[in-house]
Design an enzyme around this catalytic site. Structure first.
Site, mmCIF file in Angstrom:
data_model
loop_
_atom_site.group_PDB
_atom_site.id
_atom_site.type_symbol
_atom_site.label_atom_id
_atom_site.label_comp_id
_atom_site.label_asym_id
_atom_site.label_seq_id
_atom_site.Cartn_x
_atom_site.Cartn_y
_atom_site.Cartn_z
ATOM 1 N N ALA A 139 0.855 -1.183 0.000
ATOM 2 C CA ALA A 139 0.000 0.000 0.000
ATOM 3 C C ALA A 139 0.892 1.235 0.000
ATOM 4 O O ALA A 139 1.631 1.480 0.949
ATOM 5 C CB ALA A 139 -0.889 -0.009 1.234
ATOM 6 N N ARG B 169 2.056 -14.002 3.680
ATOM 7 C CA ARG B 169 2.956 -14.471 4.737
ATOM 8 C C ARG B 169 3.836 -15.645 4.321
ATOM 9 O O ARG B 169 5.014 -15.695 4.706
ATOM 10 C CB ARG B 169 2.136 -14.803 5.993
ATOM 11 N N GLN C 62 0.379 -0.956 -5.398
ATOM 12 C CA GLN C 62 -0.952 -0.760 -4.827
ATOM 13 C C GLN C 62 -1.033 0.674 -4.309
ATOM 14 O O GLN C 62 -0.267 1.057 -3.420
ATOM 15 C CB GLN C 62 -1.191 -1.741 -3.672
ATOM 16 N N TYR D 195 -9.986 0.497 4.549
ATOM 17 C CA TYR D 195 -9.357 1.782 4.264
ATOM 18 C C TYR D 195 -10.352 2.690 3.524
ATOM 19 O O TYR D 195 -11.520 2.336 3.376
ATOM 20 C CB TYR D 195 -8.034 1.566 3.512
HETATM 21 C C1 LIG Z 1 3.115 -7.729 6.934
HETATM 22 C C2 LIG Z 1 1.845 -7.603 6.143
HETATM 23 C C3 LIG Z 1 1.543 -6.413 5.508
HETATM 24 C C4 LIG Z 1 0.391 -6.292 4.729
HETATM 25 N N1 LIG Z 1 0.158 -5.143 4.028
HETATM 26 C C5 LIG Z 1 -0.846 -5.094 3.107
HETATM 27 C C6 LIG Z 1 -0.951 -4.020 2.194
HETATM 28 O O1 LIG Z 1 -0.125 -3.119 2.144
HETATM 29 N N2 LIG Z 1 -2.003 -4.017 1.344
HETATM 30 C C7 LIG Z 1 -2.927 -5.043 1.320
HETATM 31 O O2 LIG Z 1 -3.865 -4.992 0.537
HETATM 32 N N3 LIG Z 1 -2.813 -6.084 2.154
HETATM 33 C C8 LIG Z 1 -1.790 -6.150 3.016
HETATM 34 N N4 LIG Z 1 -1.623 -7.269 3.802
HETATM 35 C C9 LIG Z 1 -2.537 -8.409 3.603
HETATM 36 C C10 LIG Z 1 -1.928 -9.411 2.627
HETATM 37 O O3 LIG Z 1 -1.707 -8.837 1.349
HETATM 38 C C11 LIG Z 1 -2.830 -10.648 2.476
HETATM 39 O O4 LIG Z 1 -4.030 -10.258 1.903
HETATM 40 C C12 LIG Z 1 -3.084 -11.342 3.822
HETATM 41 O O5 LIG Z 1 -1.889 -11.433 4.587
HETATM 42 C C13 LIG Z 1 -3.627 -12.766 3.628
HETATM 43 O O6 LIG Z 1 -2.742 -13.540 2.855
HETATM 44 P P1 LIG Z 1 -1.726 -14.626 3.509
HETATM 45 O O7 LIG Z 1 -2.572 -15.587 4.284
HETATM 46 O O8 LIG Z 1 -1.055 -15.257 2.305
HETATM 47 O O9 LIG Z 1 -0.766 -13.905 4.380
HETATM 48 C C14 LIG Z 1 -0.491 -7.386 4.618
HETATM 49 C C15 LIG Z 1 -0.209 -8.576 5.285
HETATM 50 C C16 LIG Z 1 0.965 -8.703 6.025
HETATM 51 C C17 LIG Z 1 1.272 -10.032 6.684
#
Ligand SMILES: Cc1cc2nc3c(=O)[nH]c(=O)nc-3n(C[C@H](O)[C@H](O)[C@H](O)COP(=O)(O)O)c2cc1C
Length: 356
Positions: free
Chosen positions: A58, A325, A100, A183
């Site tokens: 983001a 993650r 993004q 957001y």
């Molecule tokens: C450290 C971290 C930072 C994140 N920052 C964003 C972000 O900037 N924009 C966004 O849309 N989602 C953000 N997310 C959400 C992830 O993009 C993702 O949708 C969420 O972690 C679920 O996926 P996962 O189970 O593979 O981690 C973030 C997640 C983590 C762990």
């Protein structure tokens, strides 16, 4: 037979070499919005690690759009130079750089996660937040967000436009607009956070107006031959909130307006949400949007295994699979997945001896 996960996907003029996308992840490591070597190494290593598309975290369209004071930003021309170094490196690894663009709205002005994720007061480096309506995320916040007036709305739209212009200059080839996770755009979409009585609140048509105006402003700068994605939260996981049916309706409209793919996430809007976490817990929403709105989708959320991702593509639930993650744990996840699925993909020459 080659896997679907490692099959290419062409969207407009861009061909992704595989369906593995690094999901945007805030690194809370910028100063005054500027990218630095952390961002280069973080994003760059995931490009070397074999992902077809890397969506940068983001990235704030204005200083007040940041979640924390350490978010990446693209609100001034000086931000472009380092971002360009990053996109050039990603391209050199045969991957596609995406960005993004985001505005945190009422969820802005908080400390970084490892400093507690707490609302920052004005005397702690915090700033006045804005929102669709003056409703705080938590009851006990030190100040209320300000409901955007017409002028404020126009300013945000214009900030998205100039941020897009800079993103083009910086070399991004995929644009994602952040309309999820509670957001600012999401705050307008959901009746739980939008109690406006003007043309931006009330009916579904009014609540989506802000998002559509932002998309139109972005499209006035974003090349029409490059992919445009929108990330949404398909549900608020809360009674009376934004829901999967509205997500389908919005996605149909976005498709008609020229958006290429809906990146389907969920939640993040209200603190009383009730999410049932389990592997692939959001995939059914990506499937619903894909099938009912006939638009490409990305699936995200607790997807960690090659076979799990392959099954999502095989059953036609989504077109891209995003990893967050799991890719932090292993930047070379795609290289490992290719070994597991017996796909003979190109490795970085420097790493080829690890291929067997
Ligand atoms: C450290 C971290 C930072 C994140 N920052 C964003 C972000 O900037 N924009 C966004 O849309 N989602 C953000 N997310 C959400 C992830 O993009 C993702 O949708 C969420 O972690 C679920 O996926 P996962 O189970 O593979 O981690 C973030 C997640 C983590 C762990």
């Amino acid at each position: 037979m080659a896997s679907l996960l490692f099959s290419p996907l062409t969207i407009k003029n861009i061909t992704l070499k595989n369906r593995i996308t690094i999901s945007p992840m805030c690194q809370y490591s910028a100063i005054e919005g500027f990218a630095n070597d952390w961002h280069l190494v973080h994003l760059g290593s995931r490009a070397s690690g074999g992902a077809g598309l890397i969506i940068q975290e983001a990235t704030a369209i204005s200083p007040e759009a940041r979640i924390s004071p350490s978010d990446l930003g693209i609100w001034k021309d000086e931000h472009i130079q380092k971002l360009k170094t990053i996109t050039e490196y990603i391209v050199s690894q045969n991957s596609i750089p995406g960005i993004q663009l985001a505005h945190a709205g009422r969820k802005a002005s908080v400390s970084i996660p490892w400093e507690g994720n707490k609302k920052l007061g004005f005397d702690q480096g915090g700033w006045q937040t804005v929102a669709a309506s003056a409703i705080p995320y938590h009851d006990n916040e030190p100040f209320l967000p300000e409901a955007l007036d017409k002028k404020g709305i126009q300013k945000v739209i214009s900030d998205f436009k100039t941020a897009t212009k800079r993103a083009v200059e910086a070399g991004y080839q995929v644009m994602e607009i952040h309309g999820a996770h509670g957001y600012l755009l999401h705050q307008f979409l959901s009746p739980l956070t939008n109690i406006r009585t003007d043309e931006y609140g009330g009916s579904f048509e009014n609540r989506i107006r802000f998002t559509l105006e932002i998309i139109a402003a972005v499209q006035s700068e974003w090349p029409s031959d490059l992919p445009l994605f929108v990330r949404i939260s398909a549900t608020d996981w809360a009674e009376g909130g934004w829901n999967p049916e509205e997500s389908v309706k919005l996605s149909e409209i976005l498709k008609e307006k020229g958006v290429d793919l809906i990146d389907v996430s969920s939640g993040g809007l209200v603190s009383h949400q009730k999410i049932e976490l389990k592997p692939g817990y959001q995939v059914s929403f990506a499937e619903k949007v894909k099938k009912e709105a006939s638009i490409l989708t990305g699936a995200v959320g607790l997807i960690t295994e090659a076979k799990q991702a392959e099954a999502i593509l095989e059953t036609g639930q989504a077109d891209l699979v995003l990893f967050a993650r799991a890719s932090l744990r292993n930047p070379n996840l795609p290289l490992d997945f290719a070994r597991e699925l017996n796909d003979d993909i190109q490795w970085p020459k420097q790493y080829e001896r690890a291929k067997i």
